[in-house]
Write a protein that holds these residues in place. Structure first.
Motif, PDB file in Angstrom:
ATOM      1  N   GLN A 147       0.734  -1.257   0.117  1.00 25.29           N
ATOM      2  CA  GLN A 147       0.067  -0.037  -0.025  1.00 25.29           C
ATOM      3  C   GLN A 147       0.721   1.316   0.028  1.00 25.29           C
ATOM      4  OE1 GLN A 147      -3.382   0.303  -0.394  1.00 25.29           O
ATOM      5  NE2 GLN A 147      -3.258   2.413  -0.457  1.00 25.29           N
ATOM      6  N   LEU A 148       0.515   2.161  -0.946  1.00 26.70           N
ATOM      7  CA  LEU A 148       1.317   3.490  -1.004  1.00 26.70           C
ATOM      8  C   LEU A 148       0.690   4.589  -0.346  1.00 26.70           C
ATOM      9  CD1 LEU A 148       2.179   3.291  -4.957  1.00 26.70           C
ATOM     10  CD2 LEU A 148       3.558   2.246  -2.873  1.00 26.70           C
ATOM     11  N   THR A 149       1.517   5.678   0.069  1.00 25.20           N
ATOM     12  CA  THR A 149       0.829   6.651   0.429  1.00 25.20           C
ATOM     13  C   THR A 149       1.360   7.904   0.023  1.00 25.20           C
ATOM     14  OG1 THR A 149       2.746   6.904   2.118  1.00 25.20           O
ATOM     15  CG2 THR A 149       1.013   5.504   3.002  1.00 25.20           C
ATOM     16  N   SER A 150       0.660   9.092  -0.001  1.00 23.73           N
ATOM     17  CA  SER A 150       1.013  10.407  -0.416  1.00 23.73           C
ATOM     18  C   SER A 150       1.481  11.426   0.626  1.00 23.73           C
ATOM     19  CB  SER A 150      -0.184  11.263  -1.170  1.00 23.73           C
ATOM     20  OG  SER A 150       0.039  12.253  -1.574  1.00 23.73           O
ATOM     21  N   SER A 151       2.648  12.041   0.321  1.00 28.28           N
ATOM     22  CA  SER A 151       3.345  12.756   1.605  1.00 28.28           C
ATOM     23  C   SER A 151       2.697  14.092   1.616  1.00 28.28           C
ATOM     24  CB  SER A 151       4.844  13.058   1.362  1.00 28.28           C
ATOM     25  OG  SER A 151       5.203  13.887   2.097  1.00 28.28           O
ATOM     26  N   LYS A 152       2.331  14.587   2.723  1.00 32.02           N
ATOM     27  CA  LYS A 152       1.728  15.845   2.972  1.00 32.02           C
ATOM     28  C   LYS A 152       2.755  16.879   2.659  1.00 32.02           C
ATOM     29  CE  LYS A 152      -1.587  18.537   5.922  1.00 32.02           C
ATOM     30  NZ  LYS A 152      -2.300  18.569   7.182  1.00 32.02           N
ATOM     31  N   GLY A 153       3.799  16.495   3.489  1.00 36.31           N
ATOM     32  CA  GLY A 153       4.911  17.641   3.449  1.00 36.31           C
ATOM     33  C   GLY A 153       5.235  17.849   2.105  1.00 36.31           C
ATOM     34  N   VAL A 154       5.372  17.083   1.097  1.00 31.98           N
ATOM     35  CA  VAL A 154       5.823  17.186  -0.375  1.00 31.98           C
ATOM     36  C   VAL A 154       4.917  17.965  -1.067  1.00 31.98           C
ATOM     37  CG1 VAL A 154       6.279  16.086  -2.515  1.00 31.98           C
ATOM     38  CG2 VAL A 154       7.325  15.108  -0.450  1.00 31.98           C
ATOM     39  N   TYR A 155       3.555  17.606  -0.659  1.00 33.69           N
ATOM     40  CA  TYR A 155       2.426  18.291  -1.241  1.00 33.69           C
ATOM     41  C   TYR A 155       2.569  19.989  -0.916  1.00 33.69           C
ATOM     42  CZ  TYR A 155      -2.079  20.434  -1.519  1.00 33.69           C
ATOM     43  OH  TYR A 155      -3.372  21.448  -1.941  1.00 33.69           O
ATOM     44  N   ASN A 156       2.775  20.160   0.120  1.00 32.77           N
ATOM     45  CA  ASN A 156       2.848  21.411   0.674  1.00 32.77           C
ATOM     46  C   ASN A 156       4.059  22.237   0.102  1.00 32.77           C
ATOM     47  OD1 ASN A 156       0.462  21.360   2.383  1.00 32.77           O
ATOM     48  ND2 ASN A 156       1.617  20.550   4.094  1.00 32.77           N
TER      49      ASN A 156
END
Length: 604
Positions: A147-156
């Motif tokens: 299962q993959l995840t998306s990084s909130k820090g990278v998005y910001n």
């Protein structure tokens, strides 16, 4: 034993690690540093095997690597026609940041540039209680085995540096090309770019595309075939942006790069290649990633023109020589020993093309041999096309086997493999049976030399006469005449009448027959100490087989005329002789029946 493919990847990794050009992507969350020395290569096959070298388990951001997968999701949900109405499929010839919108419609040139990716992102909505982002992450995860995840820090961090993409989103909205608010489309796009993957993940994603959309590890159909065809087509013409033309000509694989340092390339039907290395060139492509793809495409002949056929294992069957023994008649003791030692020799039957996928499957199998295997027979009679890579890898493997005191043999009458890998003299055979016989002889010589087939056997010591008193056997030998034959010479042919019993003193005799279509079929090989000729008594006293000399052969013949004379002058000795020959014949029939029973059991 080390795989030649793994050794090759380590060598490529070491050489390309010396490249120091390029700079890593400058946009990153606060406190997150990028190591320009990170460098990993993963090669995943369409049956799910992954070769890894270097930094392959460290996570990085997908960035533009996300574009083909979101494009695939949009195509799955809306169909080709609906997506084509928003995004074209033409190469832009521009950088990924260029506007590249059609003058009248505003439609982006393709889904690989940012404008096209924004249009695609606007098509992906929340559904079934899941947000658009969760659906995207789950969809991407179907291409990997976790299962993959998306990084909130990278998005910001991306959001703070997205003025150009903001402008693109609002411009496209003015043409009516977005299916959501411009800010919503931008948020979806930036969050998909922030999904975290490893080099290994990326190789499985590429291998899933290569495998017509089915994940080779999990078996999950991540994407339909029609969508895969479209995604790979657009990747081929547009995935590398303004460098696409040169890429197609020199590398020849659908590919995509991302400013996070990842590069993926797809060899349809055969493999997925992934490279991770943060330093980028002026096109936004990993310097080492591009170099590795170019090098491997050239060395391993991975250009789609060379490897156009669907990849599949080149291995038709694998079995030990105990399962399929040679046609050489052995003593009961020798046959029993060979049944015990039979797993020390294996036969690998090859079929089809030895291009990338076929070669890889063969090399992988050979690289995982049990330590007790001493002989490997490659049956290449059904092989069609052979790549340069196959010759190179096999030559390396043959050297490895030789250094561990193991031998690679070839059944290769058309010389598709043997000469190219510099096979040693005496390691190439025309038929499988002769190759297996060689393995059997060597195994007996190594492990039970007292049972190995002698090169010369006196008639008085022949197994067929072993039950006779020594004097009787010697008397029969005095009545025989000696004959010699050269290699390939016919000793007895079909239709020939019974003319006596032949005792092989030295050399070998091959027995053949014709099948229903008139093809010659090998039935067996007789060695020193064995007899032939008596089968002509079975049907109208005519020979139904052809027997030829294999190499130089010496025989002694108890002629039909001599037998007639013996039956009149010494009926006791004649009777003892026929009893001995009959006993020997029944012993061989019993041996053959046990071998056939073993084959049937193994087959079913």
């Amino acid at each position: 034993m080390d795989s030649p493919i793994e050794e090759y990847l380590h060598r490529v990794h070491a050489e390309i690690s010396e490249l120091r050009d390029g700079q890593p992507y400058s946009v990153a969350p606060k406190g997150r540093s990028v190591d320009p020395e990170d460098f990993g290569i993963c090669l995943a096959t369409v049956d799910g095997y992954v070769y890894e070298v270097g930094t392959t388990s460290k996570e990085f951001s997908m960035q533009s690597l996300s574009k083909p997968f979101s494009y695939g999701l949009a195509l799955t949900e809306h169909g080709l026609e609906a997506v084509d109405a928003k995004v074209d499929v033409e190469p832009s010839g521009d950088s990924f940041t260029e506007i590249s919108l059609a003058p009248k419609t505003g439609r982006p040139a393709n889904a690989m540039i940012n404008a096209g990716a924004l249009a695609v992102a606007s098509l992906i909505k929340g559904s079934g209680g899941k947000t658009a982002l969760n659906r995207i992450v789950d969809f991407y995860s179907g291409f990997t085995d976790r299962q993959l995840t998306s990084s909130k820090g990278v998005y910001n961090a991306e959001r703070r540096n997205s003025d150009h993409n903001h402008a693109l989103a609002f411009l496209m909205s003015s043409f009516g090309l977005l299916e959501s608010l411009p800010t919503t489309a931008l948020e979806t796009y930036l969050r998909q770019c922030a999904v975290q993957i490893t080099c290994r993940d990326l190789s499985l994603m590429a291998a899933t595309l290569a495998n017509s959309g089915t994940n080779p590890v999990t078996g999950h159909e991540a994407l339909g075939v029609e969508a895969v065809e479209r995604v790979l087509s657009v990747m081929m013409t547009s995935g590398m942006y303004d460098n696409a033309g040169d890429w197609v000509a020199s590398v020849g694989m659908p590919a995509k790069s991302g400013v996070g340092g990842g590069t993926l390339a797809v060899l349809p039907g055969q493999a997925g290649l992934a490279v991770f290395s943060p330093p980028l060139d002026a096109h936004g492509t990993s310097v080492r990633g591009e170099a590795a793809c170019r090098r491997m495409s050239a060395d391993m002949e991975m250009h789609f023109v060379r490897s156009a056929r669907a990849g599949r294992s080149a291995i038709r069957a694998i079995h030990s020589i105990a399962q399929v023994p040679s046609a050489v008649r052995r003593t009961d003791e020798a046959a029993a020993v060979l049944r015990d030692l039979g797993d020390r020799g294996i036969v690998i039957e090859l079929t089809g093309d030895l291009l990338f996928a076929g070669t890889e499957s063969m090399i992988r199998e050979l690289s995982t041999l049990n330590d007790d295997v001493e002989f490997v027979v490659l049956d290449a009679r059904r092989v069609d096309e052979v790549s340069r890579m196959s010759h190179t890898m096999l030559a390396n493997l043959e050297q490895q086997l030789r250094h561990t005191h193991r031998q690679l043999l070839f059944v290769d009458p058309e010389d598709r493999l043997a000469t190219a890998v510099s096979a040693t003299e005496g390691s190439t055979f025309v038929t499988r049976s002769t190759a297996i016989a060689h393995c059997e002889d060597q195994l007996l010589q190594r492990h039970s030399p007292e049972l190995s087939t002698p090169s010369r056997v006196a008639v008085s010591e022949a197994p067929a006469l072993s039950s006779l008193p020594a004097g009787d056997a010697e008397e029969l030998e005095r009545l025989m005449e000696s004959r010699n034959y050269q290699d390939g010479e016919v000793v007895r042919r079909v239709g020939q009448r019974f003319d006596g019993v032949y005792f092989i003193v030295s050399g070998r005799i091959t027995t053949t027959a014709r099948d229903a279509e008139g093809n010659r079929v090998g039935l067996g090989t007789l060695s020193a100490g064995m007899t032939f000729g008596e089968l002509a008594l079975g049907r109208e006293q005519r020979q139904e087989l052809t027997q030829r000399a294999q190499g130089s052969v010496e025989v002694k013949v108890l002629s039909a005329a001599t037998i007639d004379h013996l039956e009149k002058e010494d009926p006791r000795l004649a009777g003892e002789m026929w009893r001995a020959l009959t006993r020997e014949a029944f012993t061989r029939v019993d041996q053959y029946m046990r071998e056939v029973t073993s084959l049937i059991r193994d087959y079913y």
